[in-house]
Enzyme design. Sequence first.
Site, PDB file in Angstrom:
ATOM      1  N   GLY A 255     -35.104  41.141 -88.297  1.00  0.00           N
ATOM      2  CA  GLY A 255     -35.579  40.810 -89.624  1.00  0.00           C
ATOM      3  C   GLY A 255     -34.894  39.618 -90.251  1.00  0.00           C
ATOM      4  N   ASP A 256     -34.008  38.940 -89.511  1.00  0.00           N
ATOM      5  CA  ASP A 256     -33.314  37.766 -90.059  1.00  0.00           C
ATOM      6  C   ASP A 256     -33.022  36.805 -88.917  1.00  0.00           C
ATOM      7  OD1 ASP A 256     -31.748  36.057 -91.814  1.00  0.00           O
ATOM      8  OD2 ASP A 256     -31.479  37.802 -93.104  1.00  0.00           O
TER       9      ASP A 256
END
Length: 454
Positions: A255-256
Amino acid sequence: MHLLSKSSITTTPFLLLIFFFYFSSISFASYSETCSGIVPFHQRADTISITDFGGVGDGKTLNTKAFRAAIYRIQHLKRRGGTLLYVPPGVFLTESFNLTSHMTLYLAAGAVIKATQRLWNWPLITPLPSYGRGRELPGGRYISFIHGDGVRDVIITGENGTIDGQGDVWWNMWRQRTLQFTRPNLVEFLNSRNIIISNVIFKNSPFWNIHPVYCSNIVIRYVTILAPRDSPNTDGIDPDSSSNVCIEDSYISTGDDLVAVKSGWDEYGISYGRPSYGITIRRLTGSSPFAGIAIGSETSGGVQNVLAEHINLFDMGVGIHIKTNIGRGGFIKNITVSNVYIENARQGIKIAGDVGDHPDENFNPNALPVVKGITIKNVWGMKVLQAGLIHGLRNSPFTELCFYDINLHGETGISARSSPPWKCSDVFGFSHQVSPYPCSQLSSQGSGSCTNYS
């Protein structure tokens, strides 16, 4: 036990398909090139099993005592050549635990080391001196699930067993703003050297996945790192104030940022003054709503001598992102990114001096970063909405930027773009064979001008 097997890099058919496509597109010479020799791989003469210490892999029994007892035995008996701790197939639920020097943590096929979601007993540790506080909140921070402080000659490997952080409970606390301290990383090595991480699946980290900080001689190879696309701050690999780091042959979908090189936060990082350097990122495939290859934004100790090459990125926010801010100070220099494929991204390349928050109000707005000597070459992109956004700082322009052999194509052709393909300010550099045509600040020169910075 067969260690460091290319054929065992992952067990899921989807990821195997990605790696087959990726590796088949790379020449033998580039595939055989490796930096992994910086850390010798030690076969252990002594082997113990977690079951020897009462470990039960039923997914319910808490195995904290077993892991801590086994590692205590390794630390205090000190067998010549070190000891391998074998984790057999099964799901071994546990609280956080600390590694020790001269050990191998070996996960068999089907082995899962799973973090408990009982959080009331999760230990707190002091903030990193180069950050001055927890990255998310003032005060201390929760210790990483698997932690090593001041260790050397440590290997985490196996037959693609899994280390599962069960991070959803932490992500929900972040979303609900009920966190009291900064979330734990999945694996962190602190003040350590000669570390190998290979042939393991890391999933669902509460925060950053693999975080070597104040370390040297780190090899991370043949790993798979997975987290949901909407999981907050689940960076894949974040070398931080560390040197001689080798990251190769891995798949990351989180997610990053997939890989983000860091070196401390504002006045605390400036004071600590430990740069990241000598970092190689090679043959990486991944997907993220944020960046594929990132430098920053915490770069106050300085980042230099970074090579990223043979990178395949899909469904990205930004392909290549170099980010800093006023108050950071430090430097970002001698960075080379080459042979990159980007498909479906919001931006292909972003280099910006206005990214990231501050630890407190005590940062010095006159502490401006120096960004120079950035080479990006041999990049091909499809379905890239904006080719490049490069914003330097008025009082510290970004210099010696070199872009060449770059083709970043939009959704249905360059003419369909709703905004200019490149936006630039306070930058100076060169470009050669870049399409779409770059901004005027990257004045086109012959390829000879670019090779000065390659």
